[in-house]
Design a protein around this motif. Structure first.
Motif, PDB file in Angstrom:
ATOM      1  N   ILE A 101      -2.804   6.635  -8.919  1.00  0.00           N
ATOM      2  CA  ILE A 101      -1.859   5.782  -9.639  1.00  0.00           C
ATOM      3  C   ILE A 101      -0.619   5.544  -8.781  1.00  0.00           C
ATOM      4  O   ILE A 101      -0.046   4.472  -8.780  1.00  0.00           O
ATOM      5  N   ARG A 102      -0.245   6.582  -8.033  1.00  0.00           N
ATOM      6  CA  ARG A 102       0.943   6.467  -7.180  1.00  0.00           C
ATOM      7  C   ARG A 102       0.615   5.872  -5.825  1.00  0.00           C
ATOM      8  O   ARG A 102       1.451   5.888  -4.910  1.00  0.00           O
ATOM      9  N   LYS A 103      -0.620   5.393  -5.675  1.00  0.00           N
ATOM     10  CA  LYS A 103      -1.046   4.703  -4.457  1.00  0.00           C
ATOM     11  C   LYS A 103      -0.826   5.535  -3.194  1.00  0.00           C
ATOM     12  O   LYS A 103      -0.395   5.006  -2.160  1.00  0.00           O
ATOM     13  N   ARG A 104      -1.120   6.825  -3.283  1.00  0.00           N
ATOM     14  CA  ARG A 104      -1.027   7.668  -2.084  1.00  0.00           C
ATOM     15  C   ARG A 104      -2.186   7.357  -1.160  1.00  0.00           C
ATOM     16  O   ARG A 104      -3.264   6.985  -1.617  1.00  0.00           O
ATOM     17  N   PRO A 105      -1.989   7.537   0.169  1.00  0.00           N
ATOM     18  CA  PRO A 105      -3.086   7.267   1.107  1.00  0.00           C
ATOM     19  C   PRO A 105      -4.301   8.163   0.830  1.00  0.00           C
ATOM     20  O   PRO A 105      -4.155   9.292   0.364  1.00  0.00           O
ATOM     21  N   LYS A 106      -5.488   7.614   1.143  1.00  0.00           N
ATOM     22  CA  LYS A 106      -6.730   8.291   0.802  1.00  0.00           C
ATOM     23  C   LYS A 106      -6.837   9.702   1.377  1.00  0.00           C
ATOM     24  O   LYS A 106      -7.287  10.626   0.699  1.00  0.00           O
ATOM     25  N   ASP A 107      -6.442   9.844   2.648  1.00  0.00           N
ATOM     26  CA  ASP A 107      -6.562  11.155   3.305  1.00  0.00           C
ATOM     27  C   ASP A 107      -5.720  12.186   2.572  1.00  0.00           C
ATOM     28  O   ASP A 107      -6.140  13.307   2.332  1.00  0.00           O
ATOM     29  N   GLU A 108      -4.514  11.756   2.209  1.00  0.00           N
ATOM     30  CA  GLU A 108      -3.600  12.663   1.533  1.00  0.00           C
ATOM     31  C   GLU A 108      -4.185  13.083   0.196  1.00  0.00           C
ATOM     32  O   GLU A 108      -4.153  14.265  -0.178  1.00  0.00           O
ATOM     33  N   VAL A 109      -4.762  12.104  -0.528  1.00  0.00           N
ATOM     34  CA  VAL A 109      -5.366  12.407  -1.826  1.00  0.00           C
ATOM     35  C   VAL A 109      -6.470  13.446  -1.649  1.00  0.00           C
ATOM     36  O   VAL A 109      -6.527  14.444  -2.365  1.00  0.00           O
ATOM     37  N   ARG A 110      -7.334  13.194  -0.634  1.00  0.00           N
ATOM     38  CA  ARG A 110      -8.475  14.091  -0.452  1.00  0.00           C
ATOM     39  C   ARG A 110      -8.005  15.516  -0.152  1.00  0.00           C
ATOM     40  O   ARG A 110      -8.489  16.479  -0.740  1.00  0.00           O
ATOM     41  N   SER A 111      -7.035  15.655   0.733  1.00  0.00           N
ATOM     42  CA  SER A 111      -6.626  17.014   1.117  1.00  0.00           C
ATOM     43  C   SER A 111      -5.898  17.710  -0.034  1.00  0.00           C
ATOM     44  O   SER A 111      -6.064  18.908  -0.262  1.00  0.00           O
TER      45      SER A 111
END
Lengths: 316, 244, 264
Positions: A101-111
């Motif tokens: 929802i906060r549009k964080r980058p994908k890599d950051e979300v995954r980690s």
């Protein structure tokens, strides 16, 4: 982040859920809202989260007036009693929701999701769906989901209420440890006094929409502010105008000046302790707690006549 | 907007020529005959549908046999099938070229049959979920207290499924009153014999008699509203035990 | 023993009223061979009737899907005033005769109706043309999506939506990511029912369309037309296609039902 509740009132129809409640929660504290059902504790928590609106009064978060803010804008983490799992999403997708929802980058979300799966010990469950998890696992997932966006405040509404006793005890210890590590300001609602005393640094006792007392677990038990707290937190018997805890009785077989006569109604062996139910000559019943040794010495039997005397009593 | 505006137009049109005119059209012998036939057929259909619908729901919930799931699916067929096709299918089996030698086309029996076809799912689908949720232990408790099977059904099962049956019947009744597609081919439109209210309205529109069509349509509308109210009331009754 | 009597009664009833007649359509349609059947179905007016039916469904179904979901949200979540009224009105088309619906539209858009003259002056033909047929179809198939979605919405409750909001989702995000996926099977189920009703509508469309062959004649109207003009195999042929569509609809419904329960 501190929470400040100022003169909040809330009615549902003719029911006064909250009646001019004020409360301060320090930043980083672990606080329990304790009370019987209908005491307003959940309503207060939901008002702090912005899920309900107060009829009057203000909510301040970190010193700023948050009353007009929507839930979305308050940035609080909330854990629901029945998990509120997103059933159509996997565990990973559930936890990642607030980040996406906060549009964080994908890599950051995954980690971040991996990190949280570790934290709540759900490694290897990431691709399952909520329906495939046990109650305890679902609630841990819900916690991870609430923690993912790194909220400044974590609010839990009877988080362990729907779980069985053993899982509940495990999650309590775990919540305590989690708080010790993250120091996120945490408020949780419970109707279980043992849970409140076990986990929280500070307990807010509520009744009929009002705050009865705010204190640490020990003070709450030893110095209750009023009769409601005395009887709600721990057991107590009312004798004449005073309140006595079950362990504050002396029980003897021979009368001495200050004792009164009573008859043994029932003896309950609870394993680690023995409880005796007595009926006094004026018809009052008393619950007396004895150690195993005391019970063995007295050899109590049903119908027997004994003599009791309170060793400590509280009057209001 | 889509729903209320046209209805308002209808009501307005029906009284344009004055209430007296409305009344005299609505009570013309042909209109009365059509309305009577409609209501009579709907009552018969509702009763038959209630009886067989309840049995069917019971069989689908409590009985076990091969192909049950297919039977269960087939129940919804009248919802899926265009009504005009339904009319034609009934004609194929019970019409002039019936392989069974039963020809009921253009009779009142055909009206009842066609309406039974289109209303078949209603009672089944309102009773089925109630039966599914019914507490088997309550029936066992009744039996353990010495109740006979008939008594168990009458005292335990029936009170629970009755709201379901009634709301199914109300839906079926509403459908039966308004149905036209299923009747067109098999029942025909002989005034005073097989002309039901909806067919009356249809024919009078085509004949340019808007006043007559409107008058009967308003009567049908009133029946619809009454039924909706009845269904609402039944829902209220059905859930009254759950409310504190 | 009682069990078998009940089973016999139930199945016998279904056979007499439902399955027996239906199976006859298949026999009758092939009465004069597949050649004749094909000739009927490839008749330009028949093709046009099917096309028209399809166009009406393609307009009415999406509109009713959106409308149904909005109505269901209004009824269950009661976020705006008038929700009670919506609840009362939404079932109305189920209780009203299609013919009465047709007549109402006839009176509204006809030459002497409330809107008729206005549209006539602006050169738009509503009655005896596509617009009125679409409106009539929308009217009669209005409740299906809402009726399927309402109980599902009730059942899932609003806790998941609240959770999404505490996680920072806006109302729009909450609807697309949480609410809609949770009710998707109910929506699809409702859409299937709506489609069936749109394709099969007869009464309301019969009144407003004028039933002009090759112009405003839908598939169901053509069945009647063919039958009444003593073209029986034609009527059975078109019916066969419509019945086949119904069977597909039925299978879709059966397949969807258990999925819906699983998701809950």
């Amino acid at each position: 982040m501190s929470i400040e509740v100022r003169n909040v009132s809330k009615r549902f129809g003719s029911f006064q859920a909250l009646d001019d409640v004020s409360l301060d929660v320090d930043g980083g504290a672990l606080t329990a809202l304790l009370g019987p059902s209908g005491s307003g504790k959940s309503t207060l928590l939901r008002i702090i989260a912005g899920l309900e609106w107060p009829d009057s009064g203000e909510i301040h978060l970190a010193g700023e007036d948050a009353t007009p803010l929507t839930t979305q804008q308050r940035g609080v983490g909330f854990v629901f009693q029945h998990y509120a799992a997103f059933k159509h999403m996997s565990v990973r997708e559930n936890i990642a929701f607030g980040l996406k929802i906060r549009k964080r980058p994908k890599d950051e979300v995954r980690s971040r999701v991996d990190e949280l799966l570790d934290l709540v010990q759900l490694q290897g469950f990431g691709d399952r769906y909520p329906a495939q998890l046990s109650g305890g696992q679902r609630q841990r997932m819900a916690l991870a989901r609430a923690l993912a966006p790194e909220p400044k405040v974590l609010l839990l509404d009877e988080p362990f209420g729907a779980l069985d006793a053993r899982v509940r005890a495990e999650l309590r210890v775990w919540l305590r440890r989690l708080h010790d590590e993250t120091h996120t300001t945490t408020v949780f609602v419970t109707h279980d006094q043992e849970e409140a005393m076990d986990v929280a640094d500070s307990v807010v006792v509520m009744n009929k929409g009002r705050v009865e007392q705010v204190a640490g677990p020990r003070e709450l038990y030893d110095a209750p502010a009023n009769e409601f707290v005395m009887s709600f937190v721990g057991q107590a018997t009312r004798i004449d105008d005073a309140w006595v805890r079950p362990h504050d009785f002396e029980l003897v077989l021979v009368p001495n000046g200050s004792t009164r006569e009573a008859q043994v109604e029932r003896v309950v062996h609870l394993g680690f302790e023995v409880r005796a139910e007595l009926v006094r000559d004026d018809g009052e019943t008393l619950a007396v707690q004895l150690t195993r040794d005391q019970a063995a010495q007295l050899e109590l039997e049903r119908g027997q006549i004994v003599y009791v005397r309170p060793t400590h009593q509280t009057t209001f | 907007m889509i729903v209320l505006l046209p209805i308002a137009a209808l009501v307005w049109a029906s009284q344009k020529d004055g209430l007296h005119q409305f009344w005299s059209v609505a009570t013309s012998p042909e209109a009365i005959a059509a309305l009577k036939l409609t209501l009579g057929a709907s009552v018969v259909v509702s009763l038959v549908s209630a009886f067989f619908g309840t049995i069917t729901a019971w069989v689908l919930v409590r009985d076990e046999f091969r192909g049950k799931s297919i039977v269960n699916a087939v129940i919804d067929l009248p919802f899926a099938l265009p009504t005009i096709v339904a009319s034609l299918t009934l004609l194929a089996l019970y019409g002039p070229q019936s392989p069974l030698g039963i020809d009921i086309s253009l009779t009142r029996k055909a009206i009842v049959l066609a309406l039974l076809f289109v209303t078949l799912p209603f009672v089944v689908r309102t009773v089925q979920p109630v039966l599914l949720e019914l507490d088997l232990e309550a029936e066992e408790a009744a039996r353990s207290l010495g109740a006979s099977e008939l008594r168990v059904f009458r005292s335990i099962v029936l009170p629970n499924i009755l709201p379901g049956i009634l709301s199914g019947v109300a839906l079926a009744f509403a459908r039966a009153v308004g149905e036209i597609g299923a009747l067109v081919l098999i029942a025909g439109n002989v005034p005073f014999k097989t002309e039901v209210a909806s067919v009356f309205v249809f024919l009078h529109i085509q004949g340019g008699d808007q006043a007559g069509a409107s008058a009967v349509a308003v009567v049908m509308l009133v029946i619809s509203f009454a039924l909706l109210l009845a269904i609402g009331g039944l829902r209220f009754l059905a859930t009254r035990h759950e409310r504190a | 023993m009682r069990k078998y009597i009940l089973r016999f009664l139930a199945l016998g009833y279904l056979l007499a009223v439902l399955l027996g007649p239906l199976s006859m359509v298949f026999f009758r349609a092939f009465d004069k061979g597949t050649g004749a059947l094909w000739k009927t179905l490839s008749d330009p007016n028949t093709v046009h009737a099917f096309k028209l039916t399809l166009i009406i469904a393609l307009i009415a179904v999406p509109l009713n899907a959106v409308f149904g979901v909005v109505c269901a949200l209004a009824i269950v979540r009661r976020r705006f005033p008038g929700a009670g009224l919506v609840n009362a009105i939404v079932d109305l088309p189920l209780a009203i005769s299609p013919v009465v619906v047709g007549l109402s539209l006839f009176l509204l858009y006809g030459r002497t109706g409330w809107f008729g003259p206005w549209f006539a002056r602006h050169g738009m033909q509503i009655l005896f043309a596509l617009p009125s047929m679409v409106i009539a179809t929308i009217f009669v198939s209005l409740p299906f999506v809402a009726r399927e979605v309402v109980p599902t919405l009730r059942e899932i409750g609003d806790e998941q939506e609240q959770a999404a909001r505490t996680l920072g989702a806006s109302s729009w995000q909450t609807f697309w990511r949480i609410t809609l996926p949770s009710i998707r099977w109910a929506v699809i189920y409702g859409v299937v029912l709506t489609t069936a009703r749109c394709l099969g509508e007869y009464g309301a469309v019969a009144v407003v369309s004028g039933n002009i062959e090759g112009k405003t004649q839908t598939a169901t109207l053509r069945v009647q037309d063919a039958y009444e003009n003593f073209n029986q195999s034609g009527a059975y042929g078109i019916s066969l296609v419509l019945a086949a569509i119904s069977v597909v609809v039925l299978i879709t419904m059966t397949v969807l039902r258990p999925k819906e329960e699983e998701a809950l």
